[in-house]
Scaffold this active site. Structure first.
Site, PDB file in Angstrom:
ATOM      1  N   ASP A   9      -1.939   1.135   7.205  1.00 33.98           N
ATOM      2  CA  ASP A   9      -1.328   0.887   5.888  1.00 33.98           C
ATOM      3  C   ASP A   9      -0.855  -0.556   5.753  1.00 33.98           C
ATOM      4  OD1 ASP A   9      -0.481   3.545   7.250  1.00 33.98           O
ATOM      5  OD2 ASP A   9      -0.762   4.045   5.135  1.00 33.98           O
ATOM      6  N   ASP A  26       0.872  -1.181   0.000  1.00 35.28           N
ATOM      7  CA  ASP A  26       0.000   0.000   0.000  1.00 35.28           C
ATOM      8  C   ASP A  26       0.910   1.232   0.000  1.00 35.28           C
ATOM      9  OD1 ASP A  26      -2.287   1.608   0.224  1.00 35.28           O
ATOM     10  OD2 ASP A  26      -2.127   1.644   2.405  1.00 35.28           O
ATOM     11  N   GLU A  35      -3.057  -1.693  -5.087  1.00 39.63           N
ATOM     12  CA  GLU A  35      -4.399  -1.176  -5.371  1.00 39.63           C
ATOM     13  C   GLU A  35      -4.433  -0.433  -6.700  1.00 39.63           C
ATOM     14  OE1 GLU A  35      -6.245   1.406  -2.488  1.00 39.63           O
ATOM     15  OE2 GLU A  35      -6.869  -0.274  -1.251  1.00 39.63           O
TER      16      GLU A  35
END
Lengths: 164, 164
Positions: free
Chosen positions: A147, A15, A75
């Site tokens: 995170d 992330d 992502e």
């Protein structure tokens, strides 16, 4: 990537962010999911921005060497309110891309709602994500920081992806 | 970077983009500015976006090895109308950053208006930039594409920067 199916698959979720880049490494086997490690890369804020990206890159290389993942999950980023934030996030993504490609590791991307749905529901809060990650991986405490929990959620989403 | 001053300084200007990344290598010596090469990296548009960034990275490494620049010059990007474009541009910048840092080459950034002022005036058109680059470097034709001319302009701006 069907031919890459192995008895054990190691997945590294990432992330990215310029302040905190979360990571989560899990192993997916017939015995289920097993966490290997999670945490975050925090380049010193006093460092010049370009150096911070290089610190992320260097630390990612160490993680890739340590865990030898079969796949890296990140992502998909479609929208950013702020173009300047999008530029920085893009730089972090570019850095991850080069680190993974240099190790010949495939990258898969998942939309944020898909990651949440894979472990909870599409509008799950940060806390709900952390709680479900804790439960699914049998952790003794909530994974911190958020995170790192997000990175583990990405890795779980990837483990449940039947196309990989 | 004062201590880096040499008799001859090689500067590589880079104008990044996912479709076309322009580059321009010049040598700055007491005899003046001398163009070494210019051109662009055009990853095949049919390639997946991540692969295109890796092609840019790989080709940049070849340029760095070929010209062994003392410094890499890129544009400072502050504003992007579109966050999605900013994200892609950020990825390209991240890729350049890693390529240069891996070769231990310093990166300098200049605002677009400063680059234009260094060779012409702050609101110069693309054509005016190309014409002035042609003249300043004694080229026999307008440098094409515009991305390569912009990269050469960046290198000239860097050559004229007394702080480097």
């Amino acid at each position: 990537m069907k031919e890459k199916i192995k008895q054990k698959q190691t997945i590294l979720g990432i992330d990215p962010g310029t302040r905190i880049t979360g990571y989560g490494a899990i192993q997916n086997s017939q015995q289920g999911l097993h966490v290997l490690d999670y945490g975050c890369i925090r380049p010193p804020v006093k460092e010049e921005l370009n150096n911070r990206f290089f610190i992320i890159y260097r630390d990612l290389l160490l993680l890739l060497e340590k865990f030898q993942p079969d796949v890296v999950a990140i992502e998909t980023q479609f929208f950013q309110k702020n173009a300047q934030s999008a530029l920085k996030l893009g730089m972090a993504r570019g850095v991850i891309l080069i680190a993974a490609k240099n190790h010949d590791i495939p990258i898969v991307e998942y939309a944020p709602t898909r990651v949440k749905k894979a472990i909870c529901h599409g509008r799950a809060s940060k806390y709900q994500v952390q709680s479900m990650v804790k439960r699914l991986l049998g952790l003794s405490a909530l994974p911190e920081p958020e995170d790192a929990a997000d990175a583990l959620a990405l890795a779980i989403c990837c483990a449940n992806d039947s196309t990989i």
